[in-house]
Enzyme design. Structure first.
Site, PDB file in Angstrom:
ATOM      1  N   GLU A   1      37.601  42.293  59.147  1.00 51.93           N
ATOM      2  CA  GLU A   1      38.069  41.255  58.232  1.00 51.93           C
ATOM      3  C   GLU A   1      39.475  41.557  57.740  1.00 51.93           C
ATOM      4  O   GLU A   1      39.885  42.713  57.649  1.00 51.93           O
ATOM      5  CB  GLU A   1      37.112  41.136  57.041  1.00 51.93           C
TER       6      GLU A   1
ATOM      7  N   CYS B   1      45.972  41.871  53.320  1.00 57.75           N
ATOM      8  CA  CYS B   1      45.164  43.089  53.251  1.00 57.75           C
ATOM      9  C   CYS B   1      44.536  43.255  54.633  1.00 57.75           C
ATOM     10  O   CYS B   1      43.812  42.377  55.093  1.00 57.75           O
ATOM     11  CB  CYS B   1      44.098  42.930  52.170  1.00 57.75           C
TER      12      CYS B   1
ATOM     13  N   CYS C   1      33.427  51.888  58.467  1.00 51.11           N
ATOM     14  CA  CYS C   1      34.051  53.030  57.791  1.00 51.11           C
ATOM     15  C   CYS C   1      33.047  54.166  57.715  1.00 51.11           C
ATOM     16  O   CYS C   1      31.851  53.927  57.548  1.00 51.11           O
ATOM     17  CB  CYS C   1      34.504  52.635  56.385  1.00 51.11           C
TER      18      CYS C   1
ATOM     19  N   CYS D   1      31.705  55.211  50.558  1.00 56.60           N
ATOM     20  CA  CYS D   1      31.898  55.047  49.112  1.00 56.60           C
ATOM     21  C   CYS D   1      30.805  54.101  48.603  1.00 56.60           C
ATOM     22  O   CYS D   1      30.575  53.048  49.196  1.00 56.60           O
ATOM     23  CB  CYS D   1      33.277  54.470  48.809  1.00 56.60           C
TER      24      CYS D   1
ATOM     25  N   CYS E   1      31.386  50.252  47.723  1.00 53.20           N
ATOM     26  CA  CYS E   1      32.157  49.442  48.671  1.00 53.20           C
ATOM     27  C   CYS E   1      31.257  48.919  49.778  1.00 53.20           C
ATOM     28  O   CYS E   1      30.550  49.692  50.431  1.00 53.20           O
ATOM     29  CB  CYS E   1      33.273  50.296  49.259  1.00 53.20           C
TER      30      CYS E   1
ATOM     31  N   CYS F   1      38.406  43.181  46.522  1.00 52.35           N
ATOM     32  CA  CYS F   1      38.380  44.613  46.802  1.00 52.35           C
ATOM     33  C   CYS F   1      36.954  45.135  46.903  1.00 52.35           C
ATOM     34  O   CYS F   1      36.144  44.901  46.009  1.00 52.35           O
ATOM     35  CB  CYS F   1      39.044  45.320  45.632  1.00 52.35           C
TER      36      CYS F   1
END
Ligand code: SF4
Length: 341
Positions: free
Chosen positions: A91, A104, A111, A115, A118, A334
């Site tokens: 994305e 962004c 990933c 985290c 996230c 975010c």
């Protein structure tokens, strides 16, 4: 298997063309099509003969990145899903504001850093993006900016899916293409690399003379609390990060930004204000306080103390910006990128 033409640097491209019997000026011509005119196929290279275009098509592949879904927020933010040549999806987000027009971009498929707050951290990392795939996001998000907002991009943040410093070579190559005169010619000060905190790679960035901005996803300035929400802190603790960021500042003269998402009951208390202030004073820095955007995968909530938290740091003479979320209604804010659309 033939090579992707966009994996070659200019010298390699010249060499390859030489073996195909082409004069050296062709490499520059093709390079311009690839990185200044954003060509997505050999057929678009209209100042090359048809014969040459078919020689290129026979000898190289040209991997494409296509937008397959777009979502439009009522605040002007646009989130897109890109499909890569191998079917993987990532994305990217266009965030227009009064003062700047930001893309962004993602640096990896998924990933590996997990985290807890996230959404991307809940997706398995399947591979790194190539420099061309990062460039394609910038190019196509710029097209959206021009079409929907009548403006060109003037800001690029590597804050989408993935950890940029774990895809160091390709990220750096994309930075070089975006900033060089033979590419998009943007100033490196318009680019921000954002890391969850890989200390030795921050030192490497400084040593390699990279002159983009740098942001650390901090989110807690207490080792035990940070490790609980960001497992990468176990191997790259706050002391290591402070040392590497001080080194970055000494080498570049550029203050790193500390990104701090304020989450209710996790990192929004008076004690955490003090911890953050202490950490932020270890080297010249600026702080971005970010409003938390809930995700269904985790049980965190935004704080009601965002303004109080900011005021207390400002009173301590720190440089503080508060970032309200953009694109929340389309899960583009975010920490919300999770390929749900
Ligand atoms: S915040 Fe960044 S590093 Fe952490 S899981 Fe999300 S994408 Fe990965």
């Amino acid at each position: 298997m033939t090579k992707d033409i966009r994996d070659l640097d200019l010298t390699e491209l010249s060499e390859e063309l030489k073996t195909l019997g082409q004069p050296s000026f062709r490499a520059k011509q093709i390079w311009q099509w690839l990185w200044q005119k954003g060509a997505r196929s050999f057929d678009e290279m209209t100042n090359l003969s048809k014969d040459l275009r078919s020689v290129l098509a026979d000898n190289f592949t040209f991997h494409k990145t296509e937008i397959i879904t777009s979502q439009y927020s009522n605040d002007g933010t646009i989130k897109v899903v890109f499909e890569l040549h191998d079917g993987n999806k990532i994305e990217g987000v266009l965030i227009p504001s009064m003062s700047r027009t930001t893309a962004c971009v993602s640096s990896q498929v998924g990933c590996s850093l997990d985290c807890k707050f996230c959404a991307t951290g809940y997706l398995k990392r399947s591979r790194n993006l190539t420099a061309a795939e990062i460039f394609d996001q910038v190019w196509q998000i710029n097209e959206l900016a021009e079409k929907h907002h009548g403006k060109r991009l003037d800001n690029i943040v590597y804050m989408g899916m993935g950890e940029p410093l774990l895809n160091y070579a390709n990220v750096l190559r994309s930075v070089n293409i975006i900033t060089s005169a033979e590419g998009l010619g943007m100033s490196p000060t318009r680019l921000t690399l954002s890391t969850a905190g890989i200390a030795k790679m921050i030192v490497k960035l400084a040593d390699d003379g990279v002159r983009t901005n740098l942001a650390l996803s901090l989110h807690s300035a207490n080792n035990a609390k940070r490790s609980a929400i960001m497992p990468i802190n176990d191997s790259n603790n706050l002391e290591m990060l402070a040392e590497s960021l001080a080194y970055w500042y000494d080498k570049t003269g550029n203050r790193p930004t500390l990104e701090y998402t304020v989450i209710a009951g996790v990192n929004d208390g008076v004690e955490e204000e003090k911890e953050l202030a202490t950490f932020a004073r270890k080297f010249p820095s600026k702080i971005n306080l970010i409003e938390y955007n809930p995700i269904t995968l985790a049980d965190y909530q935004p704080t009601s103390r965002l303004d109080a938290f900011a005021d207390s740091l400002i009173a301590k003479k720190l440089i503080v910006n508060v970032r309200r979320s953009r694109g929340k209604d389309i899960d583009a804010a975010c920490g919300q990128l999770a390929l749900k659309s």
